[in-house]
Design a protein around this motif. Structure first.
Motif, short mmCIF file in Angstrom:
data_model
loop_
_atom_site.label_atom_id
_atom_site.label_comp_id
_atom_site.label_asym_id
_atom_site.label_seq_id
_atom_site.Cartn_x
_atom_site.Cartn_y
_atom_site.Cartn_z
N HIS A 166 -20.88 1.43 2.00
CA HIS A 166 -19.66 1.54 2.42
C HIS A 166 -19.52 3.40 2.64
CE1 HIS A 166 -19.34 2.18 -1.74
NE2 HIS A 166 -18.28 2.82 -1.47
N LEU A 167 -20.59 4.10 2.10
CA LEU A 167 -20.55 5.18 2.10
C LEU A 167 -21.22 5.99 3.40
CD1 LEU A 167 -21.82 5.98 -1.59
CD2 LEU A 167 -19.31 6.15 -0.46
N PRO A 168 -20.42 6.92 3.93
CA PRO A 168 -20.98 7.42 5.30
C PRO A 168 -22.08 8.27 5.09
CG PRO A 168 -18.70 8.65 4.78
CD PRO A 168 -19.02 7.44 3.72
N VAL A 169 -22.79 8.42 6.25
CA VAL A 169 -23.79 9.50 6.30
C VAL A 169 -23.30 10.54 6.82
CG1 VAL A 169 -26.18 9.87 7.38
CG2 VAL A 169 -25.43 7.60 6.42
N LEU A 170 -23.76 11.84 6.36
CA LEU A 170 -23.37 13.10 7.08
C LEU A 170 -24.37 13.65 7.81
CD1 LEU A 170 -20.98 15.24 7.10
CD2 LEU A 170 -21.84 16.28 4.99
N LEU A 171 -24.03 14.13 8.98
CA LEU A 171 -24.82 14.83 9.78
C LEU A 171 -24.24 16.22 10.04
CD1 LEU A 171 -27.33 14.92 11.92
CD2 LEU A 171 -25.66 14.10 13.67
N GLU A 172 -25.20 17.33 9.70
CA GLU A 172 -24.90 18.35 10.11
C GLU A 172 -25.97 19.31 10.89
OE1 GLU A 172 -22.61 20.02 6.15
OE2 GLU A 172 -24.62 19.09 5.91
N VAL A 173 -25.59 19.87 11.97
CA VAL A 173 -26.66 20.58 12.92
C VAL A 173 -26.13 22.17 13.12
CG1 VAL A 173 -27.55 20.54 15.10
CG2 VAL A 173 -26.62 18.42 14.22
N ILE A 174 -27.14 23.11 12.71
CA ILE A 174 -26.81 24.30 12.71
C ILE A 174 -27.86 24.92 13.70
CG2 ILE A 174 -26.52 26.41 11.41
CD1 ILE A 174 -26.70 24.34 8.91
N ALA A 175 -27.10 25.48 14.76
CA ALA A 175 -28.01 26.13 15.69
C ALA A 175 -27.79 27.72 15.94
CB ALA A 175 -27.72 25.80 17.03
N GLY A 176 -28.94 28.54 15.56
CA GLY A 176 -28.70 29.97 15.47
C GLY A 176 -29.96 30.50 16.40
N THR A 177 -29.91 31.97 16.13
CA THR A 177 -31.11 32.49 17.09
C THR A 177 -32.41 32.17 16.69
OG1 THR A 177 -30.75 34.45 15.83
CG2 THR A 177 -29.68 34.51 17.89
N GLY A 178 -32.54 31.75 15.18
CA GLY A 178 -33.71 31.60 14.85
C GLY A 178 -34.24 30.21 15.08
N GLY A 179 -33.26 29.21 15.45
CA GLY A 179 -33.81 27.71 15.68
C GLY A 179 -32.65 27.02 15.31
N VAL A 180 -33.08 25.68 15.09
CA VAL A 180 -32.04 24.48 14.65
C VAL A 180 -32.42 24.15 13.09
CG1 VAL A 180 -31.09 22.43 15.33
CG2 VAL A 180 -31.63 23.92 17.06
N GLU A 181 -31.40 23.78 12.56
CA GLU A 181 -31.46 23.15 11.30
C GLU A 181 -30.61 21.77 11.37
OE1 GLU A 181 -31.62 25.30 7.54
OE2 GLU A 181 -30.17 23.99 7.00
N VAL A 182 -31.22 20.95 10.85
CA VAL A 182 -30.55 19.45 11.05
C VAL A 182 -30.46 18.96 9.39
CG1 VAL A 182 -30.48 17.06 11.60
CG2 VAL A 182 -30.80 19.05 13.49
N ARG A 183 -29.38 18.65 8.94
CA ARG A 183 -29.16 18.19 7.52
C ARG A 183 -28.68 16.67 7.84
NH1 ARG A 183 -27.05 23.15 3.95
NH2 ARG A 183 -28.48 24.43 4.89
N VAL A 184 -29.24 15.86 6.99
CA VAL A 184 -28.84 14.51 7.00
C VAL A 184 -28.54 13.96 5.47
CG1 VAL A 184 -29.17 12.09 7.41
CG2 VAL A 184 -29.84 13.86 9.14
N THR A 185 -27.58 13.84 5.07
CA THR A 185 -27.01 13.50 3.66
C THR A 185 -26.91 11.91 3.67
OG1 THR A 185 -25.96 15.47 3.51
CG2 THR A 185 -25.50 13.76 1.77
N ASP A 186 -27.55 11.36 2.90
CA ASP A 186 -27.70 9.94 2.86
C ASP A 186 -27.37 9.63 1.15
OD1 ASP A 186 -30.07 9.17 0.87
OD2 ASP A 186 -31.19 10.21 2.52
N HIS A 187 -27.17 8.04 1.00
CA HIS A 187 -26.86 7.62 -0.30
C HIS A 187 -27.55 6.63 -0.72
CE1 HIS A 187 -22.99 9.88 -0.26
NE2 HIS A 187 -22.85 9.57 1.16
#
Lengths: 101, 602
Positions: B75-96
């Motif tokens: 039942h716990l949701p997954v969190l997706l965070e996407v960060i885009a800056g001049t250096g590139g892209v960082e993606v974070r996926v938080t799971d349970h």
């Protein structure tokens, strides 16, 4: 997805995506449509815009379905996106990929 | 979609754009989240190849987060965070999930394996993939440099300041606008002439927006043109016709219900009323609508050598002009309400005057029954009747209709009544009475362009005769007991039309059971919902039937009112309804006539 028969060949086309939530259903639907007289299965991936590892798994599963009865799986006209992931995972070496003009 | 070059350092992220998606733990939701990530990165300017890479890498990461979550945490949701800056892209996926050990380099499974390619794809497609395991949740951090983002202009402080500058300007202008609105509202509460403030505050708006000229036009009551309320420039037209055949900036703004911008390159029609004002300028014409109804337009302009209005200044013009419009409309509504109250008060006064003119008790000569009725329509007019005692056997009956409505008509009716009563020496000669009244009232009536239709009957029951004279009034109907009806037409024009008019008179003889009906045009002009009028023929027919049936006087009056109500069937009266009914109770009325220019018509 559209499934049709052409002689001994079962053709599946108009598959827009093969992702984790759709690939198992595509796989099962094609398996259900296969008859003993079908010696070839053609997956027309010309309309497929996205394939992930689950989609690749479904393709391998279908190949394994055809192999025991001496049948073949043929990938027809994969889009560049799909071709890239096939090459990336080196499956292009083991799959029969046909490109027509 | 290319694998990341080996040994590429993880990029630092500066001034990032951030996407945060809470993903319900299902494969369909995971796929939808990877699409959102692709759309977000597309907005950041990533190439198609980069977008395909991240869409696949993100999908694989999210699939793992969903596929391996234990049942107790499903039942716990997954969190997706996407960060885009001049250096590139960082993606974070938080799971349970229970987590796993990230291999240094994931290998491909055997070619016939249906599983096990996800981690290989993730590592291959990204520059770095870290998996941080925690007690309650784990975080997969993916990074990849982005050539597209690197080519984008850096988000330096100077660049950010440049971006913020117009925003700050807009905010300041908005603050000034808001402040001005508050001040305007305050002043509005302390003035009796709010429209006088409009000019002042249009100037204030021009100052806030650095406009060189402005104008404000409101829609005329006829809705056919716009009238100038204020303008900074004499070249602003006093009126702007709303003629679609003569299109111009104002017509386009109102018909299109949108701003019309113009600048030096705008080709203005020569006949455009705003052409002289807008030429060699840049600016806008803004239509002001209140509750969907057009109120008018405001126009603001700058000389062509100045910068055009910024979007913030345009917004200020919108805000303030619409507010100003609402205030003008409110003022109009208040004025209309006051005018309406004055109008209704005038009607009350007129109604009181009219009622005061009617006799409280009608004189009844021997053997005759006289009754009258006066009903006001919506707008009180100048109808009145009078029955004046002349001697024991004689009365003078008057019915009149002053052209016009309201207090003026009621006052003239009052004057007419007084004048008649002042010259009772003329009572036996109705024609002479009308001639004198006309000469007396002519100058006053002519001055105000009014006139009065009047009919006077002198009745002598001892001699069994009557004399009638009429100044442009409806005919006198005279019915015998047998139902024969005669009309006595007018003997001249209404009072106030011809200064030296001499009115003749006609004489009739009374017979038993006869009756006479004097009436105003409200009786025969009574209309039904189809627009048809009751008419003189119907009145004659009704009068004949009631006379032959020997219907009593009071019942005849009630019957006429019922008949007219039945004809109208709910249609409201458009005119006053007044009549005077005379019924002989034992004598006959027969007609004889003296020399007359208008013999009665059978």
């Amino acid at each position: 997805m559209k499934i049709s028969t052409s002689g001994p060949s079962l053709n599946a086309s108009q598959i827009t995506e093969l992702n984790s939530s759709t690939a198992p259903a595509v796989r099962d639907e094609i398996r259900a449509a296969l008859k003993p007289e079908h010696t070839a299965l053609v997956l027309d991936l010309s309309a497929t815009k996205f394939v992930d590892s689950s989609g690749l798994g479904a393709i391998i599963a279908l190949q394994k379905t055809m192999a025991p009865k001496g049948g073949t799986l043929r990938i027809l006209n994969p889009t560049p996106t799909v071709m890239q992931i096939l090459e990336l995972t080196r499956l292009h070496r083991v799959l029969d990929i046909v490109r027509s003009t | 979609m290319n694998p990341a070059p080996p040994n590429h350092a993880a990029p630092a992220v500066e001034y990032p754009a951030l996407l945060r998606v809470v993903v319900q733990p299902s494969l369909a939701e995971a796929r939808e989240a990877s699409r959102k990530m692709r759309d977000f990165l597309a907005q950041q300017g990533l190439s198609e190849d980069e977008l395909q890479t991240w869409e696949l890498a993100g999908a694989e990461a999210l699939n793992n987060a969903v596929n391996y979550v234990p049942a107790g945490r499903a039942h716990l949701p997954v969190l997706l965070e996407v960060i885009a800056g001049t250096g590139g892209v960082e993606v974070r996926v938080t799971d349970h999930t229970a987590g796993f050990d990230m291999p240094g380099k994931a290998e491909l499974p055997p070619d016939d394996s249906e599983h096990g390619r996800g981690l290989f794809l993730i590592q291959t497609l990204t520059d770095s993939a870290e998996y941080l395991r925690g007690g309650e949740s784990n975080v997969l951090i993916l990074r990849r440099a982005s050539p597209s983002l690197a080519r984008r202009p850096p988000h330096t402080v100077a660049a950010l300041e440049a971006t913020l500058a117009p925003l700050t300007e807009d905010l300041a202008a908005s603050y000034e606008s808001l402040s001005a609105i508050f001040q305007f509202t305050s002043e509005l509460c302390h003035t009796d002439e709010p429209l006088h403030l409009v000019g002042k505050w249009m100037q204030e708006l021009a100052r806030i927006t650095s406009a060189d000229w402005h104008s404000f036009h409101t829609l005329d009551a006829s809705r056919e043109w716009l009238s100038r309320v204020v303008s900074s420039n004499d070249e602003a037209p006093a009126i702007i016709p709303l003629d679609k055949a003569l299109p111009g900036l104002a017509v386009h703004a109102i018909v299109g219900r949108q701003d019309i911008s113009f600048n030096a390159a705008t080709k203005l029609a020569p006949e455009d009323p705003l052409a002289s004002l807008a030429r060699s300028s840049s600016g806008i014409v803004h239509p002001v609508f209140i509750g969907g109804e057009v109120l008018g337009i405001v126009a603001f302009g700058r000389h062509v050598e100045a910068d055009p209005f910024t979007s913030g200044q345009i917004n200020v013009i919108h805000t303030f002009a619409d507010f100003l419009g609402s205030q003008v409309r409110m003022t109009q509504v208040q004025r209309e309400a006051v005018a309406s109250r004055v109008f209704h008060r005038e009607l009350e006064i007129a109604a009181n005057i009219q009622q005061s003119l009617l006799p409280r008790k009608i004189v009844q000569p021997p053997g005759v029954f006289i009754t009258g009725e006066a009903q006001n329509a919506k707008h009180v007019g100048g109808d009145f009747y009078d029955v004046i005692h002349v001697s024991n056997n004689c009365v003078m009956m008057v019915i009149a209709d002053v052209m016009g409505k309201g207090v003026a008509a009621a006052l003239f009716a009052s004057i007419l009544r007084s004048q008649i009563r002042a010259r009772m020496d003329l009572a036996e000669r109705p024609g002479d009475m009308l001639t004198w009244l006309n000469r007396t009232l002519f100058a006053d009536l002519e001055r105000v362009e009014m006139f009065i239709t009047t009919q006077i009957v002198f009745l002598d029951v001892s001699r069994r005769t009557g004399r009638v004279s009429s100044a442009g009034h409806c005919p006198l109907l005279l019915a015998s007991a047998g139902g024969e009806v005669m009309e006595f037409q007018a003997d001249g024009p209404p009072l106030g039309i011809v200064e030296r008019q001499h009115y003749l008179e006609q004489t009739f003889i009374l017979r038993a059971g006869a009756r006479a009906l004097m009436f105003t045009d409200g009786v025969i002009d009574a209309r039904n919902l189809k627009g048809a009028s009751f008419g003189l023929p119907a009145l004659r027919e009704w009068f004949a039937s009631r006379a032959s049936a020997a219907m009593s006087g009071p019942e005849t009056k009630r019957d006429l009112l019922r008949t007219l109500d039945g004809f109208r069937r709910g249609c409201p009266a458009s005119d006053d309804l007044t009549f005077l009914l005379t019924c002989d109770m034992n004598l006959a009325l027969t007609r004889s006539s003296n020399a007359t220019q208008n013999p009665p018509r059978r």
